[in-house]
Design an enzyme around this catalytic site. Structure first.
Site, PDB file in Angstrom:
ATOM      1  N   LYS A 303       7.632  -0.807  -9.050  1.00 38.48           N
ATOM      2  CA  LYS A 303       6.988  -1.504  -7.932  1.00 38.48           C
ATOM      3  C   LYS A 303       7.704  -2.841  -7.804  1.00 38.48           C
ATOM      4  CE  LYS A 303       2.534  -3.495  -6.469  1.00 38.48           C
ATOM      5  NZ  LYS A 303       1.088  -3.618  -6.790  1.00 38.48           N
ATOM      6  N   GLU A 307       3.039  -7.317  -3.505  1.00 42.39           N
ATOM      7  CA  GLU A 307       1.870  -7.948  -4.130  1.00 42.39           C
ATOM      8  C   GLU A 307       2.255  -8.861  -5.297  1.00 42.39           C
ATOM      9  OE1 GLU A 307      -1.708  -4.886  -3.126  1.00 42.39           O
ATOM     10  OE2 GLU A 307      -0.536  -4.378  -4.898  1.00 42.39           O
ATOM     11  N   ASP A 381      -3.725   2.025   2.325  1.00 48.98           N
ATOM     12  CA  ASP A 381      -3.932   1.965   0.871  1.00 48.98           C
ATOM     13  C   ASP A 381      -5.055   2.879   0.401  1.00 48.98           C
ATOM     14  OD1 ASP A 381      -3.764   1.212  -1.763  1.00 48.98           O
ATOM     15  OD2 ASP A 381      -4.663  -0.754  -1.499  1.00 48.98           O
ATOM     16  N   GLU A 409     -10.677   4.363  -6.129  1.00 47.60           N
ATOM     17  CA  GLU A 409     -10.753   2.928  -5.871  1.00 47.60           C
ATOM     18  C   GLU A 409     -11.542   2.592  -4.614  1.00 47.60           C
ATOM     19  OE1 GLU A 409      -7.648  -0.720  -4.767  1.00 47.60           O
ATOM     20  OE2 GLU A 409      -6.874   1.199  -5.481  1.00 47.60           O
TER      21      GLU A 409
END
Length: 716
Positions: A303, A307, A381, A409
């Site tokens: 990644k 973020e 997401d 999530e």
């Protein structure tokens, strides 16, 4: 006192037995009570003949023996030579004798390395069943498949099965941290006890490998994509090596997440620039160090520049520069780089849904052959529902890997019953139209659309150290279903639910039919009471627990739920049409035109692509406001029906699992009402309309719902 001790001992034995059922997942191997069915199996398995002596072969025979003893109540004799008839013959192509290889030659010519064969054959006029494949791992897959036939009470009289996985890399992504916390984990702490490794091998590691092998999963990323460079130090690599040694006989490769800034953090370099010669050498040396310990190490998941994670853009480089530098480091050892396309920037707040496509699509054909780009199923997401990601099918020269989230999530964590294979199937069946009608997402990821050789599908794990592994007994079905769809992305969710219920609970049709229907409907129920008609990302921020459509004060615009629903007095929804952000243009023309037109856009995606008037009439003849309210109410009613179905199943399920699911459904019902009431009260401010007849009136105020805080919600 003696009698009390005896009663307590009985309680402990009883509790242990029940707890064991929760722990065994879908590998229950319960005794078959039906004598007719049991007799058929016993008649066809009078002995086991084992060819092969590898560690995997020994595990395979142990699994087979365990399954047969438990389900049939008798222990078949295990031999190394074929005597008599009705034997179960186990062995790979290389370990079988020449006579058996000759019989199966045509079958072997048609299969791949991971494929298995289960076949009834005639050997010297005597009937036998053979389970084989080109290697021992394939045979292990075949044995698990054969045991599933018995678990689900299928006939084994005249078998002719040859099954091949449709994807190369079928992998779990663990978002596990080195301190054993799990990001977005709702089932306890991490399985990996780094403190006790490498010398202490927990039995759970072996059972984890068994469970994965039983559904064809062949890889695991041990560490979080928000990576820690320490995992690449010798102190931790010896621990990783110990896990790799446990998993290897089950056909599972270990992968790690690579922190892009590792050369600085643990290598004492001053830069991590992928064009720097010292950095390039550092990664090549690190790869060689890992492969010396773990010869079958799978490679790295990365990644980068997302973020807050470091990446090549920190040095004025691009994703191709970063991925290809790492690809060169692992290429001599057969390693793979899985480079995530989950990127979005606060500097481009026009439409977060467009950013990954805009950033990655121009790189098509520029990545090395051992790079696969890992793309989330939707452009935002892991929402309860998203249209398929526009990158699928749009990079013909680049292998793309699906990333699903198994951990829930945005779908109620491990307290809500949500059967995710229904979501997975919806995405996989979506038509990209990139090569005309029928160019499904499944074909884009299994390589058949553009003949990509490197293929894969990843699932963000929902596994922790809870006794039942996944927090919710039914969340086990999402792990199971992911594995089955990774093996074959064309499977039907209903088939998967049927298999899982029979293997996990009961084969009784009075139990199977209603509970299977409950599972199939469960995902739509969650969409209805959380984000109906294309709403998305209106969860409370940070922890994503519960509704928060009012949140609008966060520093980055795309972190705020108000950014996504854009409710005002004129209507609601994000305008991604040609007259809006034009996100529809990232799809093939046929799909773009479908989504762009308010009349043809599927109503399930309506508010994803359009800002729609409160008075707009839907196909049911109701206004958008009324339809939104009815969807929220429908979701609540569906959970009530799930409770009703489960309560009637009590006599088919052990008391511990029955009561556990019953309590969790009660939580789900309360939280479904919370979602309905909070969202309708909030959106009502903009619509200015009364709730239609048939909608339960909220018992709390909007201010009450806004005041709720959850500083210790799990998974953060």
């Amino acid at each position: 006192m003696t009698s009390l001790k005896f009663v307590f001992l009985l309680f402990l034995i009883s509790f242990s037995a029940l707890a064991q059922k929760d722990y065994k997942l879908w590998l229950q191997y319960d005794k078959i009570a039906n004598d007719i069915i049991s007799s058929e199996y016993k008649n066809n398995i009078q002995g086991i003949v084992s060819f092969g002596n590898s560690e995997t072969s020994k595990i395979t025979i142990k699994e087979l023996e365990n399954g047969i003893v438990n389900m049939l109540g008798s222990k078949p004799e295990i031999n190394s030579e074929i005597n008599g008839e009705n034997n179960l013959i186990i062995g790979s192509h290389t370990s079988l004798n020449s006579e058996l290889r000759k019989i199966l030659k045509t079958d072997f010519d048609k299969i791949t390395n991971e494929s298995f064969i289960i076949k009834t054959i005639n050997l010297k006029n005597k009937k036998q069943i053979i389970i084989s494949g080109k290697n021992d791992i394939a045979v292990l897959y075949g044995v698990f498949n054969f045991l599933r036939l018995i678990q689900t009470h299928k006939s084994i009289q005249n078998l002719n099965i040859a099954d091949s996985p449709k994807t190369n890399i079928r992998i779990l992504n663990h978002w596990d941290n080195l301190d054993r916390t799990v990001e977005r984990g709702y089932a306890g702490f991490s399985l990996w006890n780094w403190q006790k490794l490498p010398d202490f091998i927990d039995e759970r590691y072996i059972d984890y490998a068994r469970a994965n092998a039983s559904i064809g999963i062949n890889g695991t990323v041990l560490t979080n994509v928000n990576a820690n460079a320490l995992i690449l130090t010798p102190q931790y690599l010896e621990k990783v090596e110990a896990l790799a040694n446990v998993f290897r006989p089950y056909g599972i490769k270990v992968y790690l997440t690579a922190r892009f800034s590792a050369p600085i953090e643990i290598g004492n370099l001053k830069t991590a620039d992928p064009k720097d010669t010292q950095v390039i050498k550092w990664w090549k040396d690190k790869a060689a160090e890992i492969y010396k310990r773990i010869p079958d190490f799978g490679g790295f998941l990365v990644k980068a520049n997302s973020e807050g994670q470091p990446g090549p853009q920190n040095y004025g480089r691009d994703h191709v520069d970063g991925a290809n530098m790492l690809a060169d480091a692992v290429a001599p050892f057969g390693g793979v780089i899985m480079w995530r396309a989950f990127v979005y920037s606060e500097h481009d707040a026009n439409d977060r849904a467009k950013q990954a496509y805009a950033e990655f699509q121009p790189y098509d054909g520029k990545f090395k052959d051992n790079v696969i780009v890992q793309v989330k199923n939707g452009a935002i997401d892991f929402q309860p529902r998203e249209p398929f990601h526009p990158l699928f099918g749009a990079m013909p020269k680049t292998p793309l890997m699906m990333e699903f989230q198994i951990t829930q999530e945005y779908l109620g964590f491990s307290t809500h019953l949500v059967f995710l294979p229904k979501l997975f199937q919806e995405v996989l069946e979506s038509d990209t139209y990139q090569k005309g009608k029928g160019s499904t997402v499944a074909k884009a990821i299994d390589g058949t659309l553009y003949q990509n050789k490197l293929t894969g599908i990843a699932g963000v794990s929902n596994i922790g150290n809870d006794l039942n592994w996944t927090g919710h007994p039914f969340a086990q079905a999402n792990w199971y279903g992911f594995g089955r769809l990774a093996w074959n992305p064309y499977l039907d969710a209903e088939t998967i639910a049927d298999e899982w219920l029979r293997c996990t609970f009961s084969n009784n049709e009075n139990f199977i039919k209603p509970v299977k229907n409950m599972m199939i409907e469960s995902r739509e129920a969650v969409v209805n009471y959380m984000t109906p008609l294309g709403l998305h990302h209106i969860m409370d921020t940070g922890h994503h627990y519960g509704p928060g459509p009012w949140v609008s004060d966060l520093s980055r615009p795309e972190w705020n739920p108000t950014y996504y629903h854009k409710a005002d007095k004129n209507g609601i929804g994000f305008d991604r049409s040609k007259s809006g952000t034009n996100a529809v243009s990232q799809y093939a023309p046929e799909a773009a035109n479908l989504f762009d037109n308010l009349e043809t856009c599927p109503e399930k995606d309506l508010l994803w692509f359009h800002h729609v008037s409160w008075d707009y009439k839907l196909k049911n003849g109701q206004t958008l406001w009324n339809s939104l309210a009815f969807k929220y109410q429908e979701g609540v009613d569906q959970v009530a029906e799930m409770q009703n179905v489960w309560n009637k199943s009590e006599k088919y399920v052990d008391s511990e699992r029955f009561n556990e699911v019953k309590m969790l459904l009660e939580i789900q019902q309360k939280e479904a009402k919370w979602w309905r009431d909070a969202c309708l009260l909030y959106f009502q401010q903009f619509s200015g309309k009364e709730l239609p007849a048939g909608i339960e009136k909220p018992t709390q105020t909007l201010e009450y719902f806004k005041s709720l805080k959850f500083p210790f919600a799990p998974g953060n």
